[in-house]
Design an enzyme around this catalytic site. Structure first.
Site, PDB file in Angstrom:
ATOM      1  CB  CYS A 123      34.884  51.299  48.568  1.00 17.76           C
ATOM      2  SG  CYS A 123      34.512  51.104  50.324  1.00 17.76           S
ATOM      3  N   PRO A 149      44.700  22.489  28.549  1.00 18.54           N
ATOM      4  CG  PRO A 149      43.750  20.461  29.146  1.00 18.54           C
ATOM      5  CD  PRO A 149      45.056  21.187  29.110  1.00 18.54           C
ATOM      6  N   GLY A 150      43.788  24.574  30.150  1.00 18.47           N
ATOM      7  CA  GLY A 150      43.481  25.815  30.852  1.00 18.47           C
ATOM      8  C   GLY A 150      42.446  25.615  31.939  1.00 18.47           C
TER       9      GLY A 150
END
Length: 465
Positions: free
Chosen positions: A391, A317-318
């Site tokens: 930055c 399913p990730g």
């Protein structure tokens, strides 16, 4: 179309994306973006029965807040919906010792991609037989360890890897259980960097070129290898099941060819997964039961058409389990209205984290939502951009969101859907300290992964010695 003088001059540049609507109540949560226990009390966000303001008072910001009950419920939902499958939790999305234990307790298997992830799993007492080992460049050291501990399957990605496994099994007398990762030539509807089944990329063996068949033939002939079957994965953050239908047809055709030409019936097949979650109101993910019904029908139909028995199936399913279960809480540091040519104004809300704890917006152009988490507000909503403290001009956390117009330094802002890949991909850019992961359940908060310290940061710096 981009205006020749820059994006800020284009028509509608500061209206936000077409799917973003100005809320009637900027205090309200969009429920399907958040974990199941998330709600507000007098404007204060609560998760797992705990007020995030209280969690922050103890643990500071930025912090990842993980809803344990929600995580477990999502794991069970996939386990139950795909009851005929083996369901693999994606360790790469987020893994720590406690989460590995939750995964095992809820009856799921575990997908790992490195020896570091394997170490976490073993420390948690995870059954190695329920671990699958991925990776396109596994070293001899990694493979030797995986075979020695008895991982349930190694997903082979190259002929060189097969040779390494053959060498190790011959030396040790151990056997290795493997699956062959194949690319089905499917263009998944997702970001280019997370689409993994088209031909021109690093993963797997091509079906159309014949490389996949050759890899299967080699694995089947190897004396120390037990060939389990084929593995296919078309990508991540996928909502459309049509890609799985095409992939299943091509992978099953290869499965049938192997049976016919080599006389080998491979017992298993992995169709991947990478199911999408809701990051913003434009996302509408399917529930596990619907996905299971659609994918099962696809496999049954194709096997019937090919006249082959159905292999034992597995899915991955990730992000769909851990992604929605976590949010990230930040403290606002500055609020800056930036006046642009033509009189337009963009409000930049700067928080105390950024791309060091969530690189996905910069890396994938990912969209996120957010909410004021520490108080209620009656101020009218203002289209804002939540940015980090690093930055880089691309250090954006949430590109476009309506926040109350009185958001001010000291307020808390929470971003939902940060469980997958945010902590896993976190960095020390600008020598930032990676945030903690705080689990919340039944009103109790506990640290799963502590905040890094300056001692941690300096520990690997050997000075001039």
């Amino acid at each position: 179309m981009t205006h020749e003088a820059g994006w800020a001059h284009a028509p509608g540049a500061l209206r936000g994306p077409s799917w973003l609507r100005e809320p009637e109540d900027p205090d309200a949560l969009v429920a399907h973006l958040w974990s199941s226990t998330a709600h507000k009390v007098d404007g204060v966000l609560h998760v797992g029965g705990a007020a995030v303001a209280d969690v922050v008072a103890e643990h500071n910001t930025p912090a990842y807040v993980l809803d344990e009950a929600d995580f477990r419920a999502r794991a069970r939902a996939f386990r139950d919906a795909f009851s005929a499958y083996e369901v693999f939790y994606a360790g790469k999305a987020f893994l720590c010792t406690a989460v590995a234990r939750w995964v095992q307790e809820e009856g799921l298997s575990l997908d790992i991609c490195s020896t570091g992830e394997l170490s976490v799993a073993l420390r948690a007492g995870f059954d190695p037989a329920r671990i699958g080992h991925h990776g396109n460049n596994k070293s001899v050291v990694e493979l030797r360890r995986a075979i020695a501990v008895g991982v349930g399957r190694i997903v082979v990605d190259s002929l060189q890897e097969l040779e390494r496994i053959e060498m190790i099994t011959a030396e040790t007398g151990l056997r290795a259980r493997v699956m062959i990762r194949v690319t089905a030539g499917v263009e998944a509807h997702t970001h280019e960097y997370i689409a993994t089944a088209h031909e021109d990329q690093k993963f797997g063996f091509s079906i159309t070129s014949g490389d996949a068949f050759e890899a299967v033939r080699r694995a089947e002939a190897a004396p120390g290898i037990d060939l389990l079957g084929l593995h296919s994965h078309i990508g991540s953050q996928i909502f459309d099941s049509s890609g799985f239908e095409v992939a299943a047809r091509r992978v099953l055709a290869l499965h049938a060819r192997v049976s016919e030409e080599l006389g080998v019936t491979m017992p298993e097949m992995d169709l991947g997964g990478g199911f999408g979650i809701a990051y913003t109101t434009q996302d509408d993910p399917a529930d596990p039961a619907q996905l299971a019904t659609e994918m099962t029908k696809i496999v049954e139909h194709e096997c019937r058409a090919l006249g082959v028995p159905e292999p034992r199936l597995s899915i991955e399913p990730g992000r769909a389990i851990v992604g929605p279960a976590m949010c990230t809480v930040y403290t606002v540091g500055t609020v800056k209205p930036v006046r642009l040519d033509g009189g337009a104004v963009r409000t930049y809300v700067s928080v105390d984290g950024g791309m060091s704890d969530n690189i996905r917006t910069a890396l994938y152009d990912a969209d996120y939502s957010c909410t004021l988490a520490s108080r209620s507000s009656a101020a009218p909503p203002v289209l804002s951009r939540v940015v980090g403290k690093h930055c880089e001009a691309g250090d954006i956390v949430v590109k476009d969101e309506f926040l109350p117009g009185d958001v001010a330094p000291g307020d808390l802002v929470a971003v939902p859907g940060t469980g997958a890949y945010c902590r896993s991909m976190a960095s020390n850019y600008n020598h930032a300290l990676r945030p903690p992961v705080i689990a919340v359940r039944d009103g109790v908060a506990r640290v799963l992964v502590r905040r890094e310290t300056e001692d941690d940061l300096l520990a690997t710096d050997m000075g001039d010695s």
